[in-house]
Design a protein around this motif. Structure first.
Motif, mmCIF file in Angstrom:
data_model
loop_
_atom_site.group_PDB
_atom_site.id
_atom_site.type_symbol
_atom_site.label_atom_id
_atom_site.label_comp_id
_atom_site.label_asym_id
_atom_site.label_seq_id
_atom_site.Cartn_x
_atom_site.Cartn_y
_atom_site.Cartn_z
ATOM 1 N N THR A 1 0.819 -1.209 0.000
ATOM 2 C CA THR A 1 0.000 0.000 0.000
ATOM 3 C C THR A 1 0.860 1.269 0.000
ATOM 4 O O THR A 1 0.454 2.299 0.519
ATOM 5 C CB THR A 1 -0.935 0.023 1.223
ATOM 6 N N LYS A 2 2.043 1.193 -0.590
ATOM 7 C CA LYS A 2 2.931 2.359 -0.605
ATOM 8 C C LYS A 2 2.290 3.560 -1.272
ATOM 9 O O LYS A 2 2.618 4.697 -0.955
ATOM 10 C CB LYS A 2 4.239 2.014 -1.321
ATOM 11 N N ASP B 1 0.435 -1.415 -5.860
ATOM 12 C CA ASP B 1 0.984 -0.664 -4.735
ATOM 13 C C ASP B 1 -0.042 0.283 -4.106
ATOM 14 O O ASP B 1 0.284 1.041 -3.199
ATOM 15 C CB ASP B 1 2.203 0.134 -5.183
ATOM 16 N N GLY B 2 -1.278 0.269 -4.624
ATOM 17 C CA GLY B 2 -2.352 1.020 -3.994
ATOM 18 C C GLY B 2 -2.854 2.224 -4.742
ATOM 19 O O GLY B 2 -3.842 2.846 -4.317
ATOM 20 N N ALA B 3 -2.200 2.606 -5.847
ATOM 21 C CA ALA B 3 -2.640 3.799 -6.581
ATOM 22 C C ALA B 3 -3.887 3.512 -7.403
ATOM 23 O O ALA B 3 -4.107 2.389 -7.874
ATOM 24 C CB ALA B 3 -1.525 4.279 -7.502
ATOM 25 N N ARG B 4 -4.691 4.548 -7.578
ATOM 26 C CA ARG B 4 -5.789 4.507 -8.551
ATOM 27 C C ARG B 4 -5.181 4.963 -9.872
ATOM 28 O O ARG B 4 -4.629 6.063 -9.961
ATOM 29 C CB ARG B 4 -6.926 5.428 -8.128
ATOM 30 N N SER C 1 7.489 6.050 -5.494
ATOM 31 C CA SER C 1 7.201 5.917 -4.067
ATOM 32 C C SER C 1 7.916 6.977 -3.233
ATOM 33 O O SER C 1 8.814 7.679 -3.699
ATOM 34 C CB SER C 1 7.630 4.529 -3.575
ATOM 35 N N GLN D 1 -1.124 4.037 -1.541
ATOM 36 C CA GLN D 1 -2.525 4.131 -1.166
ATOM 37 C C GLN D 1 -2.970 5.587 -1.119
ATOM 38 O O GLN D 1 -2.285 6.452 -0.567
ATOM 39 C CB GLN D 1 -2.746 3.498 0.207
ATOM 40 N N GLY D 2 -4.109 5.878 -1.743
ATOM 41 C CA GLY D 2 -4.637 7.233 -1.760
ATOM 42 C C GLY D 2 -4.085 8.098 -2.872
ATOM 43 O O GLY D 2 -4.508 9.241 -3.029
ATOM 44 N N LYS D 3 -3.141 7.571 -3.662
ATOM 45 C CA LYS D 3 -2.549 8.321 -4.761
ATOM 46 C C LYS D 3 -3.285 8.033 -6.069
ATOM 47 O O LYS D 3 -3.858 6.963 -6.255
ATOM 48 C CB LYS D 3 -1.073 7.944 -4.951
ATOM 49 N N GLY E 1 -7.467 -3.771 -7.303
ATOM 50 C CA GLY E 1 -7.066 -2.387 -7.496
ATOM 51 C C GLY E 1 -8.146 -1.544 -8.159
ATOM 52 O O GLY E 1 -9.231 -2.035 -8.468
ATOM 53 N N GLU E 2 -7.814 -0.267 -8.392
ATOM 54 C CA GLU E 2 -8.745 0.663 -9.026
ATOM 55 C C GLU E 2 -8.097 1.282 -10.261
ATOM 56 O O GLU E 2 -6.913 1.641 -10.243
ATOM 57 C CB GLU E 2 -9.120 1.795 -8.068
#
Length: 247
Positions: free
Chosen positions: A2-3, A29-32, A228, A5-7, A56-57
């Motif tokens: 989740t490095k 790694d958590g990015a959309r 990252s 996440q929210g990006k 993922g998104e």
């Protein structure tokens, strides 16, 4: 992982080859991820489906990067589905083995339109969307480090990205934005269909110190590091991802 996440990330040419691998890895790694494509909607939908299947998104944005209004069209499509950006990966590019004598003015102009002009104006028009602390990653090429006469015009376009990276890193540093170039070597993608010839593949593998042809994931993993927070102190750099080619 989740490095990121929210990006939110945008990967041009993100539906195939190296771009697809980058899209998949950033999403993991958590990015959309905004998956840009030029014409192959099927490939873009498949990449998004694969990202979503892994939890993922992602969403698709279409724009012809050779068009005069490429940047405006791409950002208009992006804005319909996102309200800001953290990572811009200028990956889309065109090219073919062509010696100096065979390059036409029309092909030269198209090369520069897609490989150099589009990234420049995508950045110019995207800076209002790119949040402080963001990342700009230009996908260059190992042919800017070595002499490669079979790709002179293509090499020039990638050399332009190297210079763009250096100048922008200085300009955007006060905002905490890093700008770097990641330069692949010979990678097994559709663009390098000539690798289907076993003799050509063997010759290509010999360029690398590892005696193999690179895979898209080899480059995507380097891009993920640069994207990252671990790379927060790295900017204005040419990151060689050629597998030690032609050392």
């Amino acid at each position: 992982m989740t490095k990121l996440q929210g990006k939110t990330a945008l990967v041009t040419g993100g539906s195939r080859g190296i771009g697809r691998a980058i899209s998949l890895r950033l999403a993991a790694d958590g990015a959309r991820v905004a998956v840009h494509y030029g014409s192959n909607e099927v490939a873009a939908k498949q990449t998004i489906a694969d990202i979503e299947a892994a939890g993922g998104e992602a969403f698709a944005v279409r724009a012809d990067l050779a068009a005069e209004d490429a940047a405006r069209n791409l950002w208009a499509a992006f804005d319909e589905q996102a309200d800001g950006l953290d990572i811009l990966v200028n990956n889309a590019g065109i090219g073919k083995h062509q010696p100096l004598a065979d390059v036409t003015p029309e092909w030269f102009d198209e090369l520069f339109a897609v490989n150099a002009k589009a990234p420049f104006f995508l950045i110019q028009q995207g800076l209002s969307r790119l949040r402080d602390g963001g990342r700009i990653i230009n996908i260059g090429s190992g042919v800017t480090r070595i002499a490669f006469p079979a790709d002179t015009a293509y090499s020039m376009t990638k050399g332009a990205l190297n210079t763009l990276t250096l100048a922008l890193a200085k300009e955007l540093g006060p905002r905490g934005i890093t700008v770097n170039t990641v330069a692949p070597g010979i990678i097994e993608t559709e663009m390098n269909g000539w690798l289907a010839d076993p003799a050509a593949a063997t010759a290509a593998a010999a360029y690398s110190t590892f005696n193999r042809v690179g895979q898209p994931a080899d480059v995507a993993d380097v891009v993920a590091f640069v994207a990252s927070d671990d790379a927060r102190w790295v900017s204005g750099q040419y990151v060689d991802a050629t597998g030690g080619s032609q050392l």
